[in-house]
Write a protein that holds these residues in place. Structure first.
Motif, PDB file in Angstrom:
ATOM      1  N   ASP A 117      21.041  32.591 -31.989  1.00  0.00           N
ATOM      2  CA  ASP A 117      20.182  31.992 -30.969  1.00  0.00           C
ATOM      3  C   ASP A 117      18.712  32.060 -31.349  1.00  0.00           C
ATOM      4  O   ASP A 117      17.884  31.396 -30.719  1.00  0.00           O
ATOM      5  CB  ASP A 117      20.384  32.698 -29.627  1.00  0.00           C
ATOM      6  CG  ASP A 117      21.786  32.483 -29.071  1.00  0.00           C
ATOM      7  OD1 ASP A 117      22.408  31.461 -29.445  1.00  0.00           O
ATOM      8  OD2 ASP A 117      22.255  33.338 -28.295  1.00  0.00           O
ATOM      9  N   ASN A 118      18.393  32.854 -32.314  1.00  0.00           N
ATOM     10  CA  ASN A 118      16.995  33.034 -32.699  1.00  0.00           C
ATOM     11  C   ASN A 118      16.667  32.487 -34.090  1.00  0.00           C
ATOM     12  O   ASN A 118      15.541  32.080 -34.352  1.00  0.00           O
ATOM     13  CB  ASN A 118      16.626  34.517 -32.659  1.00  0.00           C
ATOM     14  CG  ASN A 118      16.849  35.128 -31.286  1.00  0.00           C
ATOM     15  OD1 ASN A 118      17.905  35.678 -31.006  1.00  0.00           O
ATOM     16  ND2 ASN A 118      15.843  35.009 -30.418  1.00  0.00           N
TER      17      ASN A 118
ATOM     18  N   ARG B 120      18.761  38.899 -46.659  1.00  0.00           N
ATOM     19  CA  ARG B 120      18.358  39.428 -45.347  1.00  0.00           C
ATOM     20  C   ARG B 120      18.143  38.308 -44.341  1.00  0.00           C
ATOM     21  O   ARG B 120      18.518  38.429 -43.168  1.00  0.00           O
ATOM     22  CB  ARG B 120      17.104  40.287 -45.499  1.00  0.00           C
ATOM     23  CG  ARG B 120      17.328  41.561 -46.297  1.00  0.00           C
ATOM     24  CD  ARG B 120      16.141  42.480 -46.218  1.00  0.00           C
ATOM     25  NE  ARG B 120      14.986  41.974 -46.932  1.00  0.00           N
ATOM     26  CZ  ARG B 120      14.644  42.337 -48.166  1.00  0.00           C
ATOM     27  NH1 ARG B 120      15.402  43.201 -48.827  1.00  0.00           N
ATOM     28  NH2 ARG B 120      13.565  41.854 -48.742  1.00  0.00           N
ATOM     29  N   HIS B 121      17.546  37.230 -44.786  1.00  0.00           N
ATOM     30  CA  HIS B 121      17.298  36.107 -43.882  1.00  0.00           C
ATOM     31  C   HIS B 121      18.616  35.462 -43.442  1.00  0.00           C
ATOM     32  O   HIS B 121      18.782  35.064 -42.293  1.00  0.00           O
ATOM     33  CB  HIS B 121      16.408  35.080 -44.571  1.00  0.00           C
ATOM     34  CG  HIS B 121      15.047  35.613 -44.911  1.00  0.00           C
ATOM     35  ND1 HIS B 121      14.149  34.938 -45.701  1.00  0.00           N
ATOM     36  CD2 HIS B 121      14.428  36.769 -44.565  1.00  0.00           C
ATOM     37  CE1 HIS B 121      13.044  35.667 -45.831  1.00  0.00           C
ATOM     38  NE2 HIS B 121      13.197  36.770 -45.150  1.00  0.00           N
ATOM     39  N   MET B 122      19.557  35.375 -44.371  1.00  0.00           N
ATOM     40  CA  MET B 122      20.869  34.830 -44.035  1.00  0.00           C
ATOM     41  C   MET B 122      21.571  35.709 -43.006  1.00  0.00           C
ATOM     42  O   MET B 122      22.231  35.217 -42.078  1.00  0.00           O
ATOM     43  CB  MET B 122      21.710  34.713 -45.306  1.00  0.00           C
ATOM     44  CG  MET B 122      22.999  33.917 -45.137  1.00  0.00           C
ATOM     45  SD  MET B 122      24.032  33.959 -46.634  1.00  0.00           S
ATOM     46  CE  MET B 122      22.914  33.274 -47.842  1.00  0.00           C
ATOM     47  N   ALA B 123      21.433  37.032 -43.158  1.00  0.00           N
ATOM     48  CA  ALA B 123      22.058  37.957 -42.212  1.00  0.00           C
ATOM     49  C   ALA B 123      21.467  37.800 -40.815  1.00  0.00           C
ATOM     50  O   ALA B 123      22.191  37.847 -39.810  1.00  0.00           O
ATOM     51  CB  ALA B 123      21.899  39.390 -42.708  1.00  0.00           C
ATOM     52  N   LEU B 124      20.156  37.629 -40.727  1.00  0.00           N
ATOM     53  CA  LEU B 124      19.520  37.420 -39.423  1.00  0.00           C
ATOM     54  C   LEU B 124      20.066  36.179 -38.744  1.00  0.00           C
ATOM     55  O   LEU B 124      20.314  36.169 -37.536  1.00  0.00           O
ATOM     56  CB  LEU B 124      18.002  37.306 -39.597  1.00  0.00           C
ATOM     57  CG  LEU B 124      17.223  38.613 -39.771  1.00  0.00           C
ATOM     58  CD1 LEU B 124      15.774  38.320 -40.126  1.00  0.00           C
ATOM     59  CD2 LEU B 124      17.293  39.466 -38.514  1.00  0.00           C
ATOM     60  N   ALA B 125      20.258  35.113 -39.527  1.00  0.00           N
ATOM     61  CA  ALA B 125      20.759  33.870 -38.949  1.00  0.00           C
ATOM     62  C   ALA B 125      22.190  34.018 -38.447  1.00  0.00           C
ATOM     63  O   ALA B 125      22.570  33.433 -37.425  1.00  0.00           O
ATOM     64  CB  ALA B 125      20.686  32.753 -39.992  1.00  0.00           C
ATOM     65  N   LYS B 126      22.997  34.818 -39.148  1.00  0.00           N
ATOM     66  CA  LYS B 126      24.393  35.001 -38.729  1.00  0.00           C
ATOM     67  C   LYS B 126      24.509  35.969 -37.555  1.00  0.00           C
ATOM     68  O   LYS B 126      25.364  35.791 -36.681  1.00  0.00           O
ATOM     69  CB  LYS B 126      25.219  35.511 -39.907  1.00  0.00           C
ATOM     70  CG  LYS B 126      25.444  34.471 -41.000  1.00  0.00           C
ATOM     71  CD  LYS B 126      26.363  35.001 -42.088  1.00  0.00           C
ATOM     72  CE  LYS B 126      26.649  33.939 -43.131  1.00  0.00           C
ATOM     73  NZ  LYS B 126      27.585  34.409 -44.187  1.00  0.00           N
ATOM     74  N   ALA B 127      23.668  36.992 -37.521  1.00  0.00           N
ATOM     75  CA  ALA B 127      23.758  37.991 -36.453  1.00  0.00           C
ATOM     76  C   ALA B 127      23.065  37.526 -35.179  1.00  0.00           C
ATOM     77  O   ALA B 127      23.489  37.886 -34.071  1.00  0.00           O
ATOM     78  CB  ALA B 127      23.158  39.308 -36.928  1.00  0.00           C
ATOM     79  N   PHE B 128      21.992  36.764 -35.327  1.00  0.00           N
ATOM     80  CA  PHE B 128      21.225  36.306 -34.166  1.00  0.00           C
ATOM     81  C   PHE B 128      21.097  34.781 -34.209  1.00  0.00           C
ATOM     82  O   PHE B 128      20.002  34.235 -34.418  1.00  0.00           O
ATOM     83  CB  PHE B 128      19.839  36.958 -34.150  1.00  0.00           C
ATOM     84  CG  PHE B 128      19.869  38.459 -34.268  1.00  0.00           C
ATOM     85  CD1 PHE B 128      20.321  39.243 -33.224  1.00  0.00           C
ATOM     86  CD2 PHE B 128      19.459  39.089 -35.440  1.00  0.00           C
ATOM     87  CE1 PHE B 128      20.356  40.628 -33.327  1.00  0.00           C
ATOM     88  CE2 PHE B 128      19.483  40.471 -35.562  1.00  0.00           C
ATOM     89  CZ  PHE B 128      19.944  41.242 -34.504  1.00  0.00           C
TER      90      PHE B 128
ATOM     91  N   LYS C 230      12.553  29.265 -27.130  1.00  0.00           N
ATOM     92  CA  LYS C 230      13.433  29.534 -25.998  1.00  0.00           C
ATOM     93  C   LYS C 230      14.053  28.248 -25.472  1.00  0.00           C
ATOM     94  O   LYS C 230      15.139  28.246 -24.925  1.00  0.00           O
ATOM     95  CB  LYS C 230      12.658  30.251 -24.888  1.00  0.00           C
ATOM     96  CG  LYS C 230      12.185  31.646 -25.296  1.00  0.00           C
ATOM     97  CD  LYS C 230      11.452  32.325 -24.184  1.00  0.00           C
ATOM     98  CE  LYS C 230      10.983  33.722 -24.592  1.00  0.00           C
ATOM     99  NZ  LYS C 230      10.239  34.395 -23.526  1.00  0.00           N
ATOM    100  N   LYS C 231      13.355  27.130 -25.648  1.00  0.00           N
ATOM    101  CA  LYS C 231      13.880  25.859 -25.167  1.00  0.00           C
ATOM    102  C   LYS C 231      14.786  25.194 -26.203  1.00  0.00           C
ATOM    103  O   LYS C 231      15.351  24.151 -25.950  1.00  0.00           O
ATOM    104  CB  LYS C 231      12.717  24.919 -24.826  1.00  0.00           C
ATOM    105  CG  LYS C 231      11.848  25.446 -23.695  1.00  0.00           C
ATOM    106  CD  LYS C 231      10.719  24.481 -23.408  1.00  0.00           C
ATOM    107  CE  LYS C 231       9.812  25.003 -22.288  1.00  0.00           C
ATOM    108  NZ  LYS C 231       8.717  24.075 -22.000  1.00  0.00           N
ATOM    109  N   GLY C 232      14.851  25.831 -27.398  1.00  0.00           N
ATOM    110  CA  GLY C 232      15.721  25.259 -28.429  1.00  0.00           C
ATOM    111  C   GLY C 232      15.106  24.058 -29.108  1.00  0.00           C
ATOM    112  O   GLY C 232      15.803  23.213 -29.650  1.00  0.00           O
ATOM    113  N   SER C 233      13.788  23.909 -29.025  1.00  0.00           N
ATOM    114  CA  SER C 233      13.145  22.759 -29.646  1.00  0.00           C
ATOM    115  C   SER C 233      13.196  22.881 -31.152  1.00  0.00           C
ATOM    116  O   SER C 233      13.399  23.940 -31.702  1.00  0.00           O
ATOM    117  CB  SER C 233      11.691  22.655 -29.182  1.00  0.00           C
ATOM    118  OG  SER C 233      10.967  23.760 -29.669  1.00  0.00           O
TER     119      SER C 233
END
Length: 732
Positions: free
Chosen positions: A619-620, A609-617, A696-699
């Motif tokens: 930017d987050n 599930r965590h891998m899916a979140l990283a692939k789908a989102f 949001k700043k990508g830090s």
């Protein structure tokens, strides 16, 4: 903020909880399967048992989506109003447009929320949706395949719900859709086609084409690379189903299978290598004292012995105290489940026991549902005769006891010649006469509709195991699921398993294998194969599986006759064990139950599930797997004391004589403690992924904190705190 990993505490040493916690307030998990509150096959068990650990992680943000079936809802679901405003608005919106969507709690452990969709209410849209599926995916569904049509309806309604839910949410959450098997796959495909903001996970528990090919007696694993997939699917009239499954696999952000052997199969048949393997687990109930499950074994064994007394009346010329119970259970797939090789091994075992003058008798049960019309009259008569004998013995005992009491009451020793009168002898003679039987005890407990073509019965006729007095191996075929209300064998499946000595599952095609897993959790040794997911899992994680009562037959790299010989040797070796050795082995088998607990195996699903979140989102969330370390491959070592395996060829052979056995040094508590310390570390599951939620700043501040809290893996097996690591080198 790092993506949360809310892990339950596990008793496995070395599997430390992660310190960084994941904020799931803005994430929603929908798990979609045809088997939600609908018992069809093994996937129902997976979802039902996994619900509690998933609920602990996701809480109110976890929902299951399944079909609405009135007969199941009445007994398994409590219908309630949705507590989530977004879910309530979504259901109201769909119902206003002609759908019938229900919300409730599934009455299982944890009580997860379920969303049940009535596909019959929208069947009028089937043709329109099939047209849309053809135009968007080029997948055509024939009118005569009702199961595929149901999958289309279920998939479109699921995608409709997820899209409507996303639109109804005021603050857009991160949605994860976890889809199980091809019946739920259309919903996943539509989520990607319609570009819904959903991170998708697809889990296949067995490939469609693989199951059909193996059912046709094909040399499956040696020809995986050479199959013409489209032709094979078309020849079996499942091409449209195969397309549905394959499209779901390739559309998913993350693709998982339940075992390594199924991963190899999926890579060739579905043309995608799984991102992660998610083994199936169970909710393990641990006893406060080790001897408690041994007591349950003794109680359940006594009930099976009572059945055996009735079944073999008139031919009960063997000692039940020296009788061992084997069993095989599951769907009636004669070759896939290994019933063919088991019967052949039993014939060879029967020969070995007879020529070696063994006093051991084996009763092998086949619990495989088949077409029957009623109980076998001879089998029912056996249980009636047994009950009549019991009643007669009790009546004589009461009269004897009364006369003994009267004699002692007046101060005289009883005259044994007067204790039993002619009436008593007549009753006993009649009871003995009723036990006379001119035929052999029946093989099958029921009247089979296809007796002449049944593969098990035909094989028994060929090998000549007819339950004769000279046979040391007896066979009982029970072609019906076990039930505690049965007039024949009134035990449920769990009680029956506990009462047996060994489960035998030499499967040729078994993506996972819940039956040997259930045996392990209940402390019953089992035989599996390296073509089953369970067997591969145990081979990977245990240095010497047979020492822990997990015997693994090689059916992948050996010919059928060689595999049968190996299975026969396992069975014969087990028969040579003494009662004390079997007790020790059951203790060791039960200790492996931690490996099969969802508290441990649930982490694989978390990773997916965590891998899916990283692939789908992206930017987050980000996903950065670790490099592989030398720690991978560390396995549960051999037990510190002498294992009970009677194989003479093994270095760890036990003593066979009773005098030597009594001198054998064995401390159960000490060994159990060492085993707990020797469990494989976090590297057991592969690299621990690093997670961070981008600001949001990508830090990269969150990344630093996440890395700091990730457990450090040892660089080699020798770095692990294990008193018996040197034993691993012996195995390797």
């Amino acid at each position: 903020m790092p993506l949360a990993r809310s892990l339950s505490v596990t008793s496995l040493t070395g599997l430390e909880d992660w310190d960084d916690e994941l904020d799931l307030e803005n994430a929603i998990l929908f798990e979609v399967a045809w088997e939600v509150a609908n018992k069809v096959g093994g996937i129902y068990t997976v979802i039902q048992t996994k619900a509690k650990i998933t609920l602990d992680e996701w809480g109110e943000n976890y929902f299951l989506i399944g079909p609405y079936l009135e007969q199941n809802v009445r007994t398994q679901v409590e219908l309630i109003e949705p507590p989530s405003p977004a879910v309530r608005r979504t259901i109201d919106s769909m119902n206003a447009k002609g759908c019938k969507v229900y919300f409730g709690r599934w009455l299982i452990e944890g009580g997860p929320y379920v969303i049940l969709i009535d596909i019959g209410a929208t069947a009028w849209s089937l043709d329109r949706w099939k047209t849309e599926l053809w135009e968007s995916c080029s997948i055509g569904i024939p009118w005569y395949d009702r199961e595929a049509n149901d999958a289309v309806l279920f998939g479109f309604l699921t995608a409709w719900f997820l899209g409507e839910f996303s639109a109804q949410c005021e603050e857009k959450p991160f949605i994860i859709g976890h889809f199980h098997e091809w019946l739920a796959g259309i919903g996943l495909v539509l989520c990607r086609i319609r570009k819904l903001p959903v991170a998708t996970v697809f889990t296949t528990h067995a490939t469609l084409l693989g199951r059909y090919l193996c059912a046709g007696s094909v040399d499956f694993y040696n020809n995986l690379q050479t199959f013409n997939l489209d032709k094979e699917a078309g020849d079996r009239q499942i091409y449209h189903r195969y397309c549905m499954e394959r499209s779901a696999v390739h559309c998913a952000h993350v693709f998982t299978t339940v075992s390594q052997i199924t991963a190899v199969e999926a890579e060739h048949l579905l043309k995608r290598k799984p991102d992660i393997v998610t083994p199936n687990g169970l909710n393990v109930k641990k006893f406060s004292a080790m001897h408690e499950f041994q007591n349950l074994h003794a109680q359940s064994k006594a009930r099976i012995q009572e059945f055996v007394r009735g079944h073999f009346y008139g031919h009960l010329d063997f000692n039940l105290d020296k009788t061992i119970f084997f069993f095989i259970a599951g769907r009636y797939e004669y070759s896939n489940k290994g019933a063919d090789i088991f019967l052949e091994a039993l014939a060879r075992l029967n020969y070995l026991l007879r020529v070696n003058g063994s006093q051991i008798t084996v009763v092998a049960f086949f619990i495989m549902p088949a077409r029957t019309n009623n109980f076998n009259v001879e089998t029912l008569k056996g249980q009636a005769v047994r009950k009549q004998l019991w009643d007669t013995a009790n009546a004589v005992k009461e009269k004897f006891g009364k006369k003994l009491y009267e004699s002692l009451l007046v101060g005289n020793l009883p005259d044994m010649n007067k204790m039993l009168d002619k009436e008593d002898f007549t009753m006993m003679k009649r009871a003995i006469f009723a036990t006379q039987r001119q035929s052999f005890p029946p093989i099958c407990t029921h009247n089979m509709l296809d007796d002449s073509t049944d593969p098990i019965l035909n094989t028994i006729r060929r090998i000549g195991l007819f339950n004769s007095s000279s046979d040391r191996v007896k066979v009982i075929f029970h072609p019906e699921f076990l039930s505690s209300t049965s007039p024949l064998l009134p035990v449920d499946y769990e009680e029956f398993v506990r009462g047996c000595h060994l489960g035998v599952f030499p499967s040729y095609y078994e993506p996972w294998g819940y039956t040997p897993a259930e045996c392990t959790v209940m402390g019953i040794p089992s035989i599996s194969t390296n073509l089953s997911g369970f067997g591969c899992f145990m081979e990977e994680h245990i240095a010497d599986p047979s020492a822990y009562g997990i015997y693994i037959v090689d059916r992948r790299f050996r010919a059928l006759d060689e595999s049968c010989t190996q299975l026969t040797s396992f069975l014969y070796s087990f028969c040579q064990q003494t009662r004390r050795q079997r007790i020790i082995q059951r203790n060791r088998t039960e200790r492996l139950s931690d490996l099969l607990d969802w508290k441990y195996l649930g982490r694989y699903y978390m990773y997916a599930r965590h891998m899916a979140l990283a692939k789908a989102f992206p930017d987050n969330f980000t996903y950065e797997p670790h490099e592989q370390t030398a720690a991978q491959g560390f396995r549960y070592p051999r037990p510190a004391s002498v294992p009970p395996s009677p194989s003479i060829s093994r270095h760890s052979s036990p003593h066979h004589s009773e005098t030597e056995e009594d001198d054998e040094r064995y401390d159960e508590d000490e060994e159990a403690e060492k085993d707990k310390q020797n469990i494989k570390s976090a590297a057991l599951m592969g690299p621990v992924p690093e997670w961070r939620k981008r600001s949001k700043k990508g830090s990269s501040e969150a990344s630093t904190s996440s890395n700091a809290s990730t457990p450090t893996l040892p660089s080699s097996p020798s770095d692990l705190s294990s008193p018996t690591n040197s034993l691993i080198e012996e195995k390797n």
